[in-house]
Design a protein around this motif. Sequence first.
Motif, PDB file in Angstrom:
ATOM      1  N   GLU A   1      38.948  32.629  43.374  1.00  0.00           N
ATOM      2  CA  GLU A   1      39.438  33.856  42.754  1.00  0.00           C
ATOM      3  C   GLU A   1      40.908  33.765  42.369  1.00  0.00           C
TER       4      GLU A   1
ATOM      5  N   ILE B   1      26.441  37.812  40.348  1.00  0.00           N
ATOM      6  CA  ILE B   1      27.492  38.755  40.748  1.00  0.00           C
ATOM      7  C   ILE B   1      28.317  39.162  39.531  1.00  0.00           C
TER       8      ILE B   1
ATOM      9  N   LYS C   1      31.672  41.093  38.412  1.00  0.00           N
ATOM     10  CA  LYS C   1      32.955  41.490  38.986  1.00  0.00           C
ATOM     11  C   LYS C   1      33.606  42.530  38.090  1.00  0.00           C
TER      12      LYS C   1
ATOM     13  N   GLU D   1      37.110  44.373  37.731  1.00  0.00           N
ATOM     14  CA  GLU D   1      38.506  44.289  38.154  1.00  0.00           C
ATOM     15  C   GLU D   1      39.230  45.575  37.779  1.00  0.00           C
TER      16      GLU D   1
ATOM     17  N   ILE E   1      39.092  43.756  43.037  1.00  0.00           N
ATOM     18  CA  ILE E   1      37.869  43.352  42.353  1.00  0.00           C
ATOM     19  C   ILE E   1      36.679  43.865  43.155  1.00  0.00           C
ATOM     20  N   GLU E   2      35.836  44.622  42.498  1.00  0.00           N
ATOM     21  CA  GLU E   2      34.594  45.104  43.097  1.00  0.00           C
ATOM     22  C   GLU E   2      33.465  44.207  42.602  1.00  0.00           C
ATOM     23  N   GLU E   3      32.615  43.759  43.518  1.00  0.00           N
ATOM     24  CA  GLU E   3      31.499  42.894  43.156  1.00  0.00           C
ATOM     25  C   GLU E   3      30.201  43.695  43.165  1.00  0.00           C
TER      26      GLU E   3
ATOM     27  N   ASP F   1      26.177  43.159  42.958  1.00  0.00           N
ATOM     28  CA  ASP F   1      25.119  42.157  43.065  1.00  0.00           C
ATOM     29  C   ASP F   1      24.004  42.508  42.085  1.00  0.00           C
TER      30      ASP F   1
END
Length: 166
Positions: A58, A94, A96, A98, A133-135, A137
Amino acid sequence: MLYRGRIILILLTGVISKGFSQDISHQVLVPVAFIVDLDYYSVNQTVGEPVVEIFEKEFFTLTQGFHQPSITITGPEPPEGSGVMAYPNPVTDILKVELFGIEKTDFEIAVYGMNGSVFLRKEISCGNKYWQIEEIDMSLYRKGVYFVHVMSADKRISRYFKIEKM
């Protein structure tokens, strides 16, 4: 002539069986010089390391090797202003999202299908000078096109992303 034939046979057998070559493994004599474990990050240093490595994760780059007297960890500067980015597109597992900005803000992230059905709704609270950053799924989602809507609570930031799931 028979003597030359035997020598050639011995040399040929040695080459085929790797009798004249070295087999160097990537093992080290002293496996660990020190270990540092902090929450999500772990740093291990070895002595006698035969290879040079670069590890990127990252926002951080870790380089080490026998030619360097120290370990260097670098990170990028946060983006200026306030905004939202979503990547990669197309996504396989995934996604992401941001989020970055300077004022305390609450966000809602929603993932919609082509027919308007809501697959995910997530609320995020960010403090002052945030960059996170939110992931999401998406590994269990079917292949297709999805829409990701990110909106701040005060509605000053509202972005739609068209994401293709592979």
